[in-house]
Write a protein that holds these residues in place. Structure first.
Motif, PDB file in Angstrom:
ATOM      1  N   ARG A 195       0.838  -1.203   0.000  1.00 46.68           N
ATOM      2  CA  ARG A 195       0.000   0.000   0.000  1.00 46.68           C
ATOM      3  C   ARG A 195       0.878   1.262   0.000  1.00 46.68           C
ATOM      4  O   ARG A 195       0.628   2.201  -0.733  1.00 46.68           O
ATOM      5  N   ALA A 196       1.921   1.259   0.839  1.00 44.99           N
ATOM      6  CA  ALA A 196       2.821   2.417   0.908  1.00 44.99           C
ATOM      7  C   ALA A 196       3.550   2.614  -0.420  1.00 44.99           C
ATOM      8  O   ALA A 196       3.704   3.744  -0.893  1.00 44.99           O
ATOM      9  N   LEU A 197       3.988   1.516  -1.027  1.00 44.81           N
ATOM     10  CA  LEU A 197       4.673   1.622  -2.317  1.00 44.81           C
ATOM     11  C   LEU A 197       3.737   2.131  -3.401  1.00 44.81           C
ATOM     12  O   LEU A 197       4.135   2.924  -4.255  1.00 44.81           O
ATOM     13  N   GLY A 198       2.500   1.673  -3.369  1.00 43.29           N
ATOM     14  CA  GLY A 198       1.508   2.140  -4.340  1.00 43.29           C
ATOM     15  C   GLY A 198       1.265   3.633  -4.216  1.00 43.29           C
ATOM     16  O   GLY A 198       1.189   4.352  -5.217  1.00 43.29           O
ATOM     17  N   ARG A 199       1.142   4.101  -2.978  1.00 42.36           N
ATOM     18  CA  ARG A 199       0.954   5.542  -2.753  1.00 42.36           C
ATOM     19  C   ARG A 199       2.179   6.328  -3.203  1.00 42.36           C
ATOM     20  O   ARG A 199       2.057   7.377  -3.836  1.00 42.36           O
ATOM     21  N   ALA A 200       3.352   5.823  -2.857  1.00 46.97           N
ATOM     22  CA  ALA A 200       4.595   6.505  -3.254  1.00 46.97           C
ATOM     23  C   ALA A 200       4.700   6.564  -4.775  1.00 46.97           C
ATOM     24  O   ALA A 200       5.109   7.592  -5.335  1.00 46.97           O
ATOM     25  N   ARG A 201       4.323   5.490  -5.458  1.00 49.78           N
ATOM     26  CA  ARG A 201       4.375   5.462  -6.922  1.00 49.78           C
ATOM     27  C   ARG A 201       3.405   6.485  -7.506  1.00 49.78           C
ATOM     28  O   ARG A 201       3.766   7.259  -8.397  1.00 49.78           O
ATOM     29  N   THR A 202       2.185   6.513  -6.999  1.00 51.93           N
ATOM     30  CA  THR A 202       1.197   7.473  -7.493  1.00 51.93           C
ATOM     31  C   THR A 202       1.654   8.905  -7.269  1.00 51.93           C
ATOM     32  O   THR A 202       1.585   9.743  -8.177  1.00 51.93           O
ATOM     33  N   ILE A 203       2.134   9.186  -6.067  1.00 53.53           N
ATOM     34  CA  ILE A 203       2.618  10.535  -5.758  1.00 53.53           C
ATOM     35  C   ILE A 203       3.807  10.889  -6.654  1.00 53.53           C
ATOM     36  O   ILE A 203       3.902  12.009  -7.165  1.00 53.53           O
ATOM     37  N   SER A 204       4.717   9.945  -6.878  1.00 51.06           N
ATOM     38  CA  SER A 204       5.886  10.192  -7.723  1.00 51.06           C
ATOM     39  C   SER A 204       5.478  10.502  -9.159  1.00 51.06           C
ATOM     40  O   SER A 204       6.044  11.397  -9.794  1.00 51.06           O
ATOM     41  N   ILE A 205       4.500   9.784  -9.679  1.00 45.14           N
ATOM     42  CA  ILE A 205       4.022  10.032 -11.045  1.00 45.14           C
ATOM     43  C   ILE A 205       3.413  11.424 -11.143  1.00 45.14           C
ATOM     44  O   ILE A 205       3.724  12.195 -12.054  1.00 45.14           O
TER      45      ILE A 205
END
Length: 158
Positions: free
Chosen positions: A133-143
């Motif tokens: 979940r944290a990685l998914g959020r980090a990926r979305t925020i990074s994009i």
């Protein structure tokens, strides 16, 4: 899949780390922030001294993050923005596709960064110990931040 992502992370990470160190300290070829600012200025980039420092520092950060596999999406987003900006500069200058004035190298590196941004770091990375979940959020925020950063700098690149 994880072995392939490891190879891609290490290659991009080492390239960005060494390129950033070169740009910060004039290592190896003597290309440093002053020469980089001169190049950017010759291509019509506004605030070229500021951008040369930002680029060199973020290249080092991206390189370390990718090599370790920590916050890979952040490091990959930096690669994507840097290479998109470089491609944009070369296209604006009429460089075409093929080197030495074209953007073929930038496109290949951008694709590698985008691949890591979308696929993640794989299991041979510190990121693999973090929650999905944290990685998914980090990926979305990074994009989102990568898109916003590129849009924000385009006026300086023309």
């Amino acid at each position: 899949m994880s072995a392939g992502l490891l190879v891609l992370r290490v290659a991009l990470g080492a390239t960005f780390l060494l390129h950033g160190v070169q740009n910060l300290f004039g290592a190896w070829t003597g290309w440093d922030t002053a020469k980089m600012a001169g190049y950017l200025g010759s291509k019509g980039v506004g605030a070229s001294q500021t951008f040369s420092w930002i680029t060199a520092i973020t290249e080092v950060i991206a390189g370390v993050l990718l090599l370790v596999g920590l916050l890979t999406s952040v490091g990959a987003a930096i690669v994507v923005v840097t290479m998109a900006a470089s491609s944009y500069i070369k296209l604006s200058a009429g460089g075409g596709f093929f080197m030495p004035t074209g953007f073929e190298w930038e496109l290949a590196v951008l694709a590698g960064g985008l691949g890591l941004l979308l696929a993640g770091a794989g299991r041979f990375a510190v990121d693999s110990k973090l929650s999905g979940r944290a990685l998914g959020r980090a990926r979305t925020i990074s994009i989102v931040l990568a898109v916003l950063a590129f849009v924000a700098i385009v006026p300086f690149l023309s």
